[in-house]
Design a protein around this motif. Structure first.
Motif, short mmCIF file in Angstrom:
data_model
loop_
_atom_site.label_atom_id
_atom_site.label_comp_id
_atom_site.label_asym_id
_atom_site.label_seq_id
_atom_site.Cartn_x
_atom_site.Cartn_y
_atom_site.Cartn_z
N LEU A 144 0.47 -7.58 -14.42
CA LEU A 144 0.38 -7.00 -15.67
C LEU A 144 -0.28 -7.70 -16.76
N ALA A 145 -0.16 -9.12 -16.48
CA ALA A 145 -1.00 -9.90 -17.60
C ALA A 145 -2.51 -9.63 -17.54
N LEU A 146 -2.96 -9.13 -16.48
CA LEU A 146 -4.58 -8.89 -16.44
C LEU A 146 -5.01 -8.06 -17.58
N GLU A 147 -3.98 -7.14 -18.24
CA GLU A 147 -4.07 -6.25 -19.05
C GLU A 147 -5.05 -6.76 -20.25
N ALA A 148 -5.03 -8.08 -20.58
CA ALA A 148 -5.94 -8.50 -21.57
C ALA A 148 -7.40 -8.27 -21.29
N ASP A 149 -7.79 -8.33 -20.25
CA ASP A 149 -9.36 -8.07 -20.03
C ASP A 149 -9.73 -7.12 -18.85
N THR A 150 -8.73 -6.24 -18.75
CA THR A 150 -8.97 -5.23 -17.66
C THR A 150 -8.65 -3.64 -18.13
N ASP A 151 -9.58 -2.87 -17.80
CA ASP A 151 -9.29 -1.80 -17.87
C ASP A 151 -8.44 -0.96 -16.84
N ILE A 152 -8.78 -1.19 -15.93
CA ILE A 152 -8.19 -0.34 -14.43
C ILE A 152 -7.86 -1.54 -13.35
N LEU A 153 -6.59 -1.27 -12.94
CA LEU A 153 -6.14 -2.34 -11.75
C LEU A 153 -5.96 -1.37 -10.73
N ILE A 154 -6.62 -1.51 -9.56
CA ILE A 154 -6.28 -0.80 -8.39
C ILE A 154 -5.55 -1.76 -7.43
N LEU A 155 -4.37 -1.18 -6.67
CA LEU A 155 -3.56 -1.83 -5.99
C LEU A 155 -3.81 -1.25 -4.41
N ASP A 156 -4.32 -1.80 -3.40
CA ASP A 156 -4.40 -1.39 -2.07
C ASP A 156 -3.11 -1.69 -1.47
N LEU A 157 -2.38 -0.90 -1.21
CA LEU A 157 -0.93 -1.26 -0.64
C LEU A 157 -0.87 -1.07 0.93
N GLY A 158 0.25 -1.82 1.38
CA GLY A 158 0.28 -1.69 2.84
C GLY A 158 0.77 -0.36 3.32
N ALA A 159 0.72 -0.15 4.73
CA ALA A 159 1.29 1.24 5.30
C ALA A 159 2.90 1.10 5.39
N GLY A 160 3.47 1.95 5.37
CA GLY A 160 4.97 2.00 5.65
C GLY A 160 5.82 2.15 4.27
N THR A 161 6.95 2.08 4.21
CA THR A 161 7.90 2.19 3.06
C THR A 161 8.72 1.01 2.65
N HIS A 162 8.32 -0.24 3.09
CA HIS A 162 9.00 -1.34 2.50
C HIS A 162 9.26 -1.09 1.04
N GLN A 163 10.29 -2.01 0.55
CA GLN A 163 10.79 -1.69 -0.64
C GLN A 163 9.55 -2.22 -1.73
N SER A 164 9.07 -3.43 -1.34
CA SER A 164 7.88 -4.07 -2.42
C SER A 164 6.60 -2.99 -2.31
N ILE A 165 6.38 -2.30 -1.30
CA ILE A 165 5.53 -1.29 -1.51
C ILE A 165 5.80 -0.14 -2.48
N LEU A 166 7.17 0.24 -2.41
CA LEU A 166 7.50 1.42 -2.99
C LEU A 166 7.56 0.88 -4.67
N ASP A 167 8.13 -0.51 -4.89
CA ASP A 167 7.89 -1.11 -6.28
C ASP A 167 6.45 -1.07 -6.77
N PHE A 168 5.63 -1.81 -5.95
CA PHE A 168 4.36 -1.43 -6.42
C PHE A 168 3.92 -0.22 -6.80
N PHE A 169 4.08 0.81 -5.99
CA PHE A 169 3.63 2.13 -6.20
C PHE A 169 4.35 2.71 -7.49
N LEU A 170 5.69 2.22 -7.88
CA LEU A 170 6.30 2.86 -9.23
C LEU A 170 5.79 1.97 -10.23
N LEU A 171 4.91 1.38 -10.01
CA LEU A 171 4.23 0.67 -11.39
C LEU A 171 3.62 1.69 -12.26
N SER A 172 3.04 2.86 -11.60
CA SER A 172 2.38 3.71 -12.16
C SER A 172 3.30 5.03 -11.91
#
Ligand code: ATP
Ligand code: MG
Length: 381
Positions: free
Chosen positions: A109-137
């Protein structure tokens, strides 16, 4: 900063392809883009980008307390595009501890200072951390393919995101949270629960938590990309996902577009270049440009969609599937005329597609068999 998580449920449907090429397309129009490989157990985004195996990435940052997050952000040959590799060799990385997840999210989130778009390539499956990254948007991308398993997994992924959203919205110790936990303990886990049935139960027990969740759900509209289609008819599958999401999850999804299977992608991959750089005029690259355009034109703060906008996004995707199909055919004809593609190549392509089709057929028959066995045992779909 816009955050664009790219997920799928099923592996191998094109998340990394979409993430990398979208990153390039957006950087090419002047956006400052960071592309992060969060498929931490099996990161390979560097291959799609054409980078050699990275020596340090997120894994190194998480495992070495002395490391600096900025050191794992690499520049690329494309102006405006930076890349955070995942690290391929660190075992156990797919299961992030909650402290690790929080620290990583904070850095991202701190990348915001000099970034317009942050793209996150997530893993397959429904592991909790994947869901949490997905819910950042509120507008994460779900990539699917027309195959039954891919569609099923995309739906299951979305279902899990809605339940994860519920858990995060209902604070610890609230009646709603205890109720949800109880249901889980009783063995009727997310797979068996329908949100429209569950919501009135929650409302009756904990109206404040219910309203809070509804307010979040209203801003949560994942966007679908239907990848690897071969025929305009394959695009219809998207409607099935839309219907299931609306009926069983109370979730409105938007259609970002279709991408045809393109044999040029294999050549691009072995040439170590994202296809959008290798063959910008290919049908696949053009589809990516179109998706990049839709992302830029959509209002990032306006997450509330009405039914009409959703309808339009699906109609548009269907029309694009038709147009791309014609372009694809013309492209093949041009290649044949110019000699770039021989009749032999064409026969090989048809053969490999027939092989794929027979594989899918077997997969589908297997699923039908499983389903009829389950029905025989009393399961109602
Ligand atoms: N539209 C397409 N046309 C042709 N090949 C494609 C297309 N989309 C993806 N591929 C190929 O399919 C394979 C899987 O794609 P990719 O690695 O992007 O999927 P993924 O969802 O990231 O997989 P994983 O879950 O393993 O991370 C790759 O070899 C990629 O080049
Ligand atoms: Mg991948």
């Amino acid at each position: 900063m816009r955050i664009i998580p790219v997920a799928s449920g099923k592996g191998g449907v094109g998340k990394s392809l979409v993430a990398a090429n979208l990153g390039v397309a957006l950087a090419q129009v002047g956006q400052r883009v960071v592309l992060a490989d969060l498929d931490l157990g099996a990161s390979n985004l560097h291959l799609v980008l054409g980078h050699h195996s990275p020596h340090a990435g997120i894994g190194t940052y998480l495992n070495d307390t002395r490391s600096n997050f900025n050191d794992v952000i690499a520049d690329t040959d494309i102006r405006g595009l930076r890349f955070i590799p995942g690290d391929t060799e660190i075992p156990g990385l797919a299961n992030l501890r909650s402290g690790q997840l929080k620290s990583l999210v904070k850095r991202l989130l701190a990348l915001e200072a000099d970034t317009d778009i942050l793209i996150l390539d997530l893993g397959a499956g429904t592991h909790q951390s994947i869901l949490d990254f997905f819910l950042l948007s509120g507008q994460g991308i779900v990539v699917s393919a027309p195959a039954v398993t891919a569609v099923l997994n995309a739906y299951v992924f979305l279902k899990n995101t809605v339940f994860r959203l519920m858990f995060t919205v209902f604070g610890k110790g609230t009646i709603a949270r205890s109720y949800l936990e109880q249901i889980r303990k009783d063995g009727s886990g997310p797979q068996k629960l329908y949100i429209p049935k569950l919501l009135p139960e929650i409302k009756a027990r904990d109206p404040a938590a219910h309203d809070k969740f509804m307010a979040r759900l209203e801003h949560f509209h994942p966007r679908l990309i239907m990848n690897m289609i071969d025929d305009p008819k394959d695009a219809d599958v998207a409607m099935k996902i839309r219907r299931s999401c609306s009926e069983y999850l109370d979730l409105k999804i938007e259609h970002l577009g279709v991408i045809y299977r393109d044999s040029m992608q294999d050549v691009a991959l072995s040439s170590r270049l994202p296809i959008i750089l290798y063959k910008p005029q290919s049908v696949l690259s053009q589809a990516i440009y179109r998706i990049a355009d839709k992302i830029l034109q959509s209002d990032e703060d306006k997450f509330i969609l009405d039914e009409k906008e959703i309808d339009e996004s699906f109609q548009e995707a269907e029309a694009e599937a038709e147009v791309d199909f014609d372009n694809k055919m013309e492209y093949v004809e041009d290649l044949l005329h110019s000699g770039a593609l021989t009749q032999g190549d064409l026969i090989e392509t048809v053969k490999s597609q027939q092989f794929e089709i027979s594989k899918l057929r077997k997969e589908s028959n297997f699923l039908k068999l499983k389903l009829s066995q389950a029905i025989a045992k009393g399961f109602t779909p």
